[in-house]
Design an enzyme around this catalytic site. Structure first.
Site, short mmCIF file in Angstrom:
data_model
loop_
_atom_site.label_atom_id
_atom_site.label_comp_id
_atom_site.label_asym_id
_atom_site.label_seq_id
_atom_site.Cartn_x
_atom_site.Cartn_y
_atom_site.Cartn_z
NE ARG A 92 -12.15 61.47 -33.93
CZ ARG A 92 -13.35 61.39 -33.34
NH1 ARG A 92 -14.14 62.46 -33.31
NH2 ARG A 92 -13.74 60.28 -32.77
CD GLU A 103 -13.87 53.33 -25.74
OE1 GLU A 103 -13.49 53.98 -26.73
OE2 GLU A 103 -13.26 53.28 -24.67
P1 AMP Z 1 -14.65 51.24 -32.04
O1 AMP Z 1 -15.77 50.85 -32.95
O2 AMP Z 1 -14.97 50.96 -30.60
O3 AMP Z 1 -13.33 50.63 -32.48
O4 AMP Z 1 -14.52 52.82 -32.11
C1 AMP Z 1 -13.78 53.43 -33.11
C2 AMP Z 1 -14.44 54.69 -33.61
O5 AMP Z 1 -14.99 55.48 -32.55
C3 AMP Z 1 -13.45 55.56 -34.33
O6 AMP Z 1 -14.08 56.10 -35.47
C4 AMP Z 1 -13.06 56.63 -33.32
O7 AMP Z 1 -13.00 57.89 -33.93
C5 AMP Z 1 -14.16 56.60 -32.26
N1 AMP Z 1 -13.65 56.37 -30.89
C6 AMP Z 1 -13.94 55.31 -30.10
N2 AMP Z 1 -13.35 55.40 -28.91
C7 AMP Z 1 -12.65 56.55 -28.94
C8 AMP Z 1 -11.79 57.20 -27.99
N3 AMP Z 1 -11.55 56.69 -26.77
N4 AMP Z 1 -11.21 58.38 -28.35
C9 AMP Z 1 -11.45 58.90 -29.58
N5 AMP Z 1 -12.24 58.34 -30.51
C10 AMP Z 1 -12.84 57.19 -30.20
#
Ligand code: AMP
Length: 175
Positions: free
Chosen positions: A63, A100
């Site tokens: 995205r 996550e």
């Molecule tokens: P992080 O590495 O945990 O900061 O996750 C960020 C990446 O995972 C981004 O590229 C987001 O598109 C996706 N992402 C993680 N958690 C979510 C969430 N709760 N809602 C939407 N996209 C998420």
């Protein structure tokens, strides 16, 4: 909060338990589908930069590509993708990261950005910061001048920005 930011925030749709139980997925597609919101998101993400201030906008799979490519056109710069491992066809640098929901590896072409280029890193959402942290490590390998990491949405409670101590982090909408 300005009414423009409120409109963006109101358009983010929360999907409970997607893609796994316990995850509150922030769906940004309603922003993309409405011209004035998509335009506003890109203007907020690129503020206060003008064409000439930035050399390249880097977007994170998948995205992040949407916003970073639109931002690159807005700022009249090139766009560079950081992709999931195995998708880029030329020589790559690679970095592992935790999400996550899960873990993964991502990559950038070794010749994607000239050393010292004024670079913006962009993604749709900052959660734990694992993804963006790995992206920063990839950009450090290319020795770019990373000015800022910018996100449309930040999930404050997950403290993702703590994983990005060495660069300015900005987000437009917080939950
Ligand atoms: P992080 O590495 O945990 O900061 O996750 C960020 C990446 O995972 C981004 O590229 C987001 O598109 C996706 N992402 C993680 N958690 C979510 C969430 N709760 N809602 C939407 N996209 C998420």
């Amino acid at each position: 909060m300005s009414s423009k930011i409120t409109a963006l925030k109101d358009a983010v749709r929360n999907i409970p338990d997607f893609p796994k139980p316990g995850i509150q997925f922030k769906d940004i597609t309603p922003i993309l589908g409405q011209a004035h919101l998509f335009q506003e998101a890109v203007e907020q993400l690129t503020f206060p930069y003008q064409p000439g201030d930035i050399d390249v906008v880097v977007g994170i799979d998948a995205r992040g590509f949407i916003f970073a490519a639109a931002a690159a056109l807005h700022l009249k710069t090139g766009f560079v993708p950081i992709r999931k491992k195995g998708k880029l066809p030329y020589q790559t640098h690679e970095e592992q990261y935790d999400l996550e929901y899960g873990s993964n590896e991502m990559a950038i072409h070794t010749d994607a950005i000239p050393k010292g280029s004024r670079t913006l890193l962009m993604d749709d959402l900052l959660a734990t910061g694992g993804t963006a942290g790995a992206a920063v490590r990839l950009l450090n390998k290319l020795e770019v001048n990373l000015l800022e990491a910018v996100f449309l949405v930040e999930l404050d409670a997950l403290r993702g920005r703590d994983l990005l101590p060495e660069i300015p982090v900005r987000s437009i909408i917080s939950f």
